[in-house]
Design a protein around this motif. Structure first.
Motif, mmCIF file in Angstrom:
data_model
loop_
_atom_site.group_PDB
_atom_site.id
_atom_site.type_symbol
_atom_site.label_atom_id
_atom_site.label_comp_id
_atom_site.label_asym_id
_atom_site.label_seq_id
_atom_site.Cartn_x
_atom_site.Cartn_y
_atom_site.Cartn_z
ATOM 1 N N MET A 73 2.119 3.188 -12.359
ATOM 2 C CA MET A 73 2.059 2.505 -11.060
ATOM 3 C C MET A 73 1.827 3.426 -9.861
ATOM 4 O O MET A 73 1.713 2.948 -8.736
ATOM 5 C CB MET A 73 3.326 1.671 -10.831
ATOM 6 C CG MET A 73 3.311 0.333 -11.547
ATOM 7 S SD MET A 73 1.959 -0.778 -11.040
ATOM 8 C CE MET A 73 2.575 -1.425 -9.491
ATOM 9 N N HIS A 74 1.777 4.740 -10.097
ATOM 10 C CA HIS A 74 1.370 5.594 -8.969
ATOM 11 C C HIS A 74 0.668 6.843 -9.467
ATOM 12 O O HIS A 74 1.262 7.679 -10.150
ATOM 13 C CB HIS A 74 2.564 5.992 -8.095
ATOM 14 C CG HIS A 74 2.119 6.762 -6.888
ATOM 15 N ND1 HIS A 74 1.370 6.185 -5.892
ATOM 16 C CD2 HIS A 74 2.253 8.064 -6.542
ATOM 17 C CE1 HIS A 74 1.086 7.091 -4.968
ATOM 18 N NE2 HIS A 74 1.599 8.248 -5.344
ATOM 19 N N THR A 75 -0.605 6.953 -9.106
ATOM 20 C CA THR A 75 -1.354 8.143 -9.514
ATOM 21 C C THR A 75 -2.541 8.351 -8.583
ATOM 22 O O THR A 75 -2.814 7.504 -7.711
ATOM 23 C CB THR A 75 -1.799 8.006 -10.990
ATOM 24 O OG1 THR A 75 -2.360 9.238 -11.423
ATOM 25 C CG2 THR A 75 -2.815 6.894 -11.187
ATOM 26 N N HIS A 76 -3.159 9.504 -8.725
ATOM 27 C CA HIS A 76 -4.379 9.825 -7.977
ATOM 28 C C HIS A 76 -5.321 10.421 -9.031
ATOM 29 O O HIS A 76 -5.373 11.641 -9.206
ATOM 30 C CB HIS A 76 -4.083 10.830 -6.861
ATOM 31 C CG HIS A 76 -2.927 10.437 -5.973
ATOM 32 N ND1 HIS A 76 -3.069 9.570 -4.908
ATOM 33 C CD2 HIS A 76 -1.615 10.774 -6.002
ATOM 34 C CE1 HIS A 76 -1.878 9.410 -4.321
ATOM 35 N NE2 HIS A 76 -0.985 10.118 -4.970
ATOM 36 N N CYS A 77 -6.013 9.530 -9.757
ATOM 37 C CA CYS A 77 -6.750 9.931 -10.970
ATOM 38 C C CYS A 77 -7.709 11.091 -10.769
ATOM 39 O O CYS A 77 -7.753 12.012 -11.584
ATOM 40 C CB CYS A 77 -7.570 8.759 -11.485
ATOM 41 S SG CYS A 77 -6.562 7.417 -12.012
ATOM 42 N N ILE A 224 1.086 2.280 -0.772
ATOM 43 C CA ILE A 224 1.456 3.235 0.300
ATOM 44 C C ILE A 224 2.616 4.120 -0.161
ATOM 45 O O ILE A 224 3.456 3.682 -0.948
ATOM 46 C CB ILE A 224 1.798 2.452 1.612
ATOM 47 C CG1 ILE A 224 2.083 3.399 2.778
ATOM 48 C CG2 ILE A 224 2.963 1.486 1.412
ATOM 49 C CD1 ILE A 224 2.150 2.690 4.150
ATOM 50 N N HIS A 225 2.630 5.371 0.329
ATOM 51 C CA HIS A 225 3.765 6.260 0.049
ATOM 52 C C HIS A 225 4.885 5.952 1.048
ATOM 53 O O HIS A 225 4.612 5.699 2.218
ATOM 54 C CB HIS A 225 3.375 7.727 0.239
ATOM 55 C CG HIS A 225 2.294 8.197 -0.688
ATOM 56 N ND1 HIS A 225 0.965 8.149 -0.360
ATOM 57 C CD2 HIS A 225 2.365 8.740 -1.925
ATOM 58 C CE1 HIS A 225 0.245 8.653 -1.366
ATOM 59 N NE2 HIS A 225 1.069 9.008 -2.334
ATOM 60 N N LEU A 226 6.129 6.014 0.572
ATOM 61 C CA LEU A 226 7.262 5.726 1.466
ATOM 62 C C LEU A 226 8.414 6.693 1.235
ATOM 63 O O LEU A 226 8.869 6.865 0.092
ATOM 64 C CB LEU A 226 7.749 4.279 1.233
ATOM 65 C CG LEU A 226 9.012 3.863 2.001
ATOM 66 C CD1 LEU A 226 8.719 3.696 3.492
ATOM 67 C CD2 LEU A 226 9.595 2.566 1.439
ATOM 68 N N ALA A 261 5.259 3.824 -3.194
ATOM 69 C CA ALA A 261 5.442 4.968 -4.096
ATOM 70 C C ALA A 261 6.551 5.868 -3.560
ATOM 71 O O ALA A 261 6.707 6.022 -2.349
ATOM 72 C CB ALA A 261 4.148 5.759 -4.199
ATOM 73 N N HIS A 262 7.317 6.430 -4.448
ATOM 74 C CA HIS A 262 8.438 7.353 -4.188
ATOM 75 C C HIS A 262 9.701 6.618 -3.733
ATOM 76 O O HIS A 262 10.657 6.532 -4.471
ATOM 77 C CB HIS A 262 8.040 8.493 -3.242
ATOM 78 C CG HIS A 262 6.914 9.314 -3.806
ATOM 79 N ND1 HIS A 262 7.083 10.170 -4.856
ATOM 80 C CD2 HIS A 262 5.587 9.354 -3.508
ATOM 81 C CE1 HIS A 262 5.909 10.720 -5.182
ATOM 82 N NE2 HIS A 262 4.982 10.230 -4.375
ATOM 83 N N SER A 263 9.735 6.138 -2.488
ATOM 84 C CA SER A 263 10.883 5.322 -2.014
ATOM 85 C C SER A 263 12.228 5.962 -2.360
ATOM 86 O O SER A 263 13.096 5.328 -2.960
ATOM 87 C CB SER A 263 10.820 3.922 -2.646
ATOM 88 O OG SER A 263 9.556 3.355 -2.477
ATOM 89 N N THR A 313 3.288 8.523 -12.747
ATOM 90 C CA THR A 313 3.223 9.964 -13.019
ATOM 91 C C THR A 313 2.961 10.751 -11.745
ATOM 92 O O THR A 313 3.268 11.934 -11.680
ATOM 93 C CB THR A 313 2.060 10.281 -13.980
ATOM 94 O OG1 THR A 313 0.834 9.808 -13.410
ATOM 95 C CG2 THR A 313 2.280 9.637 -15.340
ATOM 96 N N ASP A 314 2.365 10.084 -10.701
ATOM 97 C CA ASP A 314 1.727 10.772 -9.586
ATOM 98 C C ASP A 314 0.541 11.546 -10.161
ATOM 99 O O ASP A 314 0.169 11.321 -11.310
ATOM 100 C CB ASP A 314 2.714 11.662 -8.827
ATOM 101 C CG ASP A 314 2.408 11.697 -7.331
ATOM 102 O OD1 ASP A 314 1.272 11.378 -6.952
ATOM 103 O OD2 ASP A 314 3.295 12.051 -6.540
ATOM 104 N N SER A 315 -0.045 12.465 -9.395
ATOM 105 C CA SER A 315 -1.283 13.086 -9.898
ATOM 106 C C SER A 315 -0.993 14.268 -10.803
ATOM 107 O O SER A 315 0.123 14.792 -10.837
ATOM 108 C CB SER A 315 -2.125 13.555 -8.723
ATOM 109 O OG SER A 315 -1.563 14.739 -8.211
HETATM 110 ZN ZN ZN Z 1 0.958 9.911 -4.290
#
Ligand code: ZN
Length: 442
Positions: A73-77, A224-226, A261-263, A313-315
């Motif tokens: 649910m959160h990545t930057h491929c 969005i990142h939070l 993302a993150h939160s 995973t994030d990037s």
């Molecule tokens: Zn990110």
């Protein structure tokens, strides 16, 4: 083409031990599980072939466990190029000296191959769906179409509170949306375009509110990142006099269908505000630890308040892999460590965060092996050492399983990895080696 999985093992809902797995035939019509039966007879298959006028591909699944695929649910491929590039540096130095100068040189074609390379790693670790934010959206969209994976892709929006950059950023998204509508939507139901305003410290109120309006008009998600770091919260209080979630509520940005993302650095009051909306939070335990963001992800509070809680995973640049087994394990261990409580969460809940919770939030009938559900699966080799013995499959999945225990992957009813082989793998790998040589190793 329809697909018939013969002799597949599925989990017995009453017992999670391998000794009690059920053996079933699973028939997939188009992209949905049409029938699960003890045995689907040859006669029935012939009838289906005649009635539907379609070929059926038969897949012998002896010794394989069928499970839903994971959702990242959160990545930057397209950052796959940056594996191991500038590790162990302070966050700002890493971004300004290493990442941003190279990102400025990336082309659409580079992002296409980098994303395809990321999809190889994701598919090999059982990911069938991802939620992304990056530059050159058209390249990432193209890559997702070609890879067979399910994806939600956004162009990152950053305006640094500059009126011209805000306009430029909005125009780029509108251009992307036109590209998406003309070239992808309509013939590829796996891929969706979403919106990606980066964060409240890089995006103006005007751009945020434009995103809200556009997302409502087009019925698309916002990514969005939070509150990843404490500094973000302190800066928000200094600038606006309130904490980030209070700020987002005050400017009337909050709505359904936002993924945060993150939160991490949220207080009780902020979590209560989020609860009022149908939103989703994404825990990225490995990236959070590697970037030393401090604080602790309030997993228990989110779960207790029934907020959609998922994993990412994030990037590759901040992880350094795209492995959902590792992500599940770290999410579990980190929460036990943070709360000093071994029963704070169990492996079944963590597994749901990587599967069903995300499918539910995305509005897809998936994340379970049931008739009428989407055919996004992984096939696990039950003879792999990391799954033996199998007293509780959820424990094995979270604490010991490795990507190598996945034999095959099916997404949207299509086989996208068979016996750990993905079409075009060698070409994609060589392309990324070439990009790395050109941009990083000069
Ligand atoms: Zn990110």
């Amino acid at each position: 083409m329809s697909l018939l999985l013969k002799n597949a093992r599925i989990i017995n809902p009453n017992s999670f031990s391998a000794n009690n797995f059920l053996t079933k035939d699973i028939f997939i019509k188009s992209n949905v599980i049409d029938m699960i039966s003890d045995k689907i007879s040859d006669e029935l298959i012939d009838n289906i072939k005649k009635n539907d006028n379609k070929n059926i591909r038969v897949f012998d699944c002896e010794g394989k466990l069928v499970l839903p695929g994971f959702v990242n649910m959160h990545t930057h491929c397209a950052m796959s190029l940056f594996r191991g590039y500038g590790d162990d540096m302070p966050l700002h130095d890493w971004l300004s000296k290493k990442i941003w100068p190279i990102e400025a040189k990336l082309t659409e074609e580079d992002c296409y191959w980098n994303a395809r390379f990321a999809f190889i790693e994701m598919i090999k670790s059982g990911i069938t769906c991802f939620f992304d934010m990056y530059w050159h959206l058209d390249g990432v969209l193209r890559a997702a179409v070609d890879s067979g994976i399910r994806g939600y892709c956004s162009q990152v929006m950053i305006d640094m509170f500059d009126e011209n950059k805000s306009k430029e950023s909005i125009n780029t998204v509108l251009k992307n949306y036109k590209y998406f509508s003309n070239n992808i939507e309509g013939y590829c139901d796996r891929i969706k375009m979403i919106l990606g305003p980066h964060a409240i410290y890089t995006v103006s109120e005007k751009t945020l509110l434009w995103c809200k309006k556009f997302s409502e008009e087009q019925n698309i998600f916002i990514n969005i990142h939070l509150s990843e770091t404490e500094k973000e919260v302190d800066d928000c209080i200094k600038k606006y006099g309130v904490r980030p979630v209070e700020y987002l509520e005050k400017i009337k940005f909050l709505k359904n269908n936002i993924v945060f993302a993150h939160s991490i650095w949220l207080d009780e009051k902020e979590i209560d505000i989020l609860k009022k909306y149908n939103i989703c939070v994404v825990h990225n335990p490995i990236s959070n630890m590697k970037l030393s963001v401090g604080g602790k992800f309030p997993l228990k509070k989110y779960v207790d308040k029934n907020i959609f809680t998922t994993l990412g995973t994030d990037s590759v640049s901040s992880n350094n892999s795209l492995d959902m087994f590792e992500t599940m394990k770290f999410a579990s261990l980190l929460s036990k460590h943070n709360y000093v409580n071994p029963i704070i969460t169990n492996s079944r809940e963590i597994y749901s965060m990587a599967t069903k919770n995300a499918y539910d939030f995305l509005g897809i009938k998936g994340g379970e092996i049931k008739e009428g559900f989407i055919a996004d699966f992984i096939l696990l080799d039950l003879n792999h050492y990391s799954l033996i013995p199998c007293n509780d499959i959820f424990s094995n999945l979270v604490y010991s399983a490795k990507p190598e225990c996945i034999d095959s992957v099916i997404c949207n009813g299509q086989i996208i990895m068979k016996n750990r082989k993905i079409d075009g793998e060698d070409i994609i790998r060589d392309k990324v080696k070439g990009i790395s040589l050109r941009l990083l190793n000069k």
